[in-house]
Design a protein around this motif. Sequence first.
Motif, PDB file in Angstrom:
ATOM      1  N   UNK A  33       0.815  -1.210   0.000  1.00  0.00           N
ATOM      2  CA  UNK A  33       0.000   0.000   0.000  1.00  0.00           C
ATOM      3  C   UNK A  33       0.853   1.267   0.000  1.00  0.00           C
ATOM      4  N   UNK A  34       1.986   1.237   0.684  1.00  0.00           N
ATOM      5  CA  UNK A  34       2.888   2.384   0.610  1.00  0.00           C
ATOM      6  C   UNK A  34       3.372   2.566  -0.827  1.00  0.00           C
ATOM      7  N   UNK A  58      -5.272  -7.020 -10.360  1.00  0.00           N
ATOM      8  CA  UNK A  58      -4.966  -8.219  -9.592  1.00  0.00           C
ATOM      9  C   UNK A  58      -6.013  -9.300  -9.789  1.00  0.00           C
ATOM     10  N   UNK A  59      -7.276  -8.902  -9.893  1.00  0.00           N
ATOM     11  CA  UNK A  59      -8.354  -9.859 -10.129  1.00  0.00           C
ATOM     12  C   UNK A  59      -8.201 -10.507 -11.494  1.00  0.00           C
ATOM     13  N   UNK A  60      -7.877  -9.722 -12.508  1.00  0.00           N
ATOM     14  CA  UNK A  60      -7.656 -10.270 -13.846  1.00  0.00           C
ATOM     15  C   UNK A  60      -6.495 -11.260 -13.835  1.00  0.00           C
ATOM     16  N   UNK A  61      -5.399 -10.882 -13.200  1.00  0.00           N
ATOM     17  CA  UNK A  61      -4.236 -11.767 -13.137  1.00  0.00           C
ATOM     18  C   UNK A  61      -4.563 -13.020 -12.325  1.00  0.00           C
ATOM     19  N   UNK A  62      -5.333 -12.875 -11.254  1.00  0.00           N
ATOM     20  CA  UNK A  62      -5.743 -14.040 -10.463  1.00  0.00           C
ATOM     21  C   UNK A  62      -6.579 -14.995 -11.315  1.00  0.00           C
ATOM     22  N   UNK A 129      -4.913  -6.342  -2.063  1.00  0.00           N
ATOM     23  CA  UNK A 129      -3.813  -7.307  -2.068  1.00  0.00           C
ATOM     24  C   UNK A 129      -4.282  -8.761  -2.083  1.00  0.00           C
ATOM     25  N   UNK A 130      -5.540  -9.038  -1.813  1.00  0.00           N
ATOM     26  CA  UNK A 130      -6.022 -10.419  -1.780  1.00  0.00           C
ATOM     27  C   UNK A 130      -5.914 -11.127  -3.135  1.00  0.00           C
ATOM     28  N   UNK A 131      -6.418 -10.535  -4.238  1.00  0.00           N
ATOM     29  CA  UNK A 131      -6.279 -11.259  -5.511  1.00  0.00           C
ATOM     30  C   UNK A 131      -4.822 -11.419  -5.936  1.00  0.00           C
ATOM     31  N   UNK A 132      -3.980 -10.447  -5.605  1.00  0.00           N
ATOM     32  CA  UNK A 132      -2.552 -10.568  -5.931  1.00  0.00           C
ATOM     33  C   UNK A 132      -1.931 -11.727  -5.157  1.00  0.00           C
TER      34      UNK A 132
END
Length: 173
Positions: A33-34, A58-62, A129-132
């Motif tokens: 996040x930083x 991230x969702x797409x990559x997941x 950060x969850x899907x990543x």
Amino acid sequence: YLAKMRQGYAGNWLLHVPYTPEEHRGVLLYTFYLGLGQLARLLSLPLVLVYHTVRLLGTLIMCLTLYQFVAHWTSDSGQRRLVWSLAMFSTGGGWLMLFLSASNAALATPDLLTLPEAFPFQAAYTKAHFPWALAIGLWMAHALITVCVRHPDHWPTLDGWSAGLAVSVVVMV
């Protein structure tokens, strides 16, 4: 998480807890996040826009990583789509605990309510950060399986899969 991004937007790489009156040194935590805050500052974009863009990316990559993982195990495209859909949109059987354990309140909370990061569909709608994390974890599993299948009798060699696995372990930590 927007507060953490705001600290990154201000140029900080060390997190300070703003909700305490005590003096303290910054610590290297919440670097995801930083870093998003630093990115928003460099691109002169609003924090909320960066947050949701990174969450959607991230969702797409997941989703793609999950499909790649499923494709490793199935050759039939119809079967592959079915397994991907079940993995992507199901939440396991934990919801049955709501009905089966009405007498025991300790068992009445299924994982899908307390661990949204464990299920891809829910991970897509929660924190960025969850899907990543799911994508990296799936990629790590796929890389490990690939390395072990390629070299079942001896230690894996240092190839692209092994190097990628090592890098992903560091990123996950």
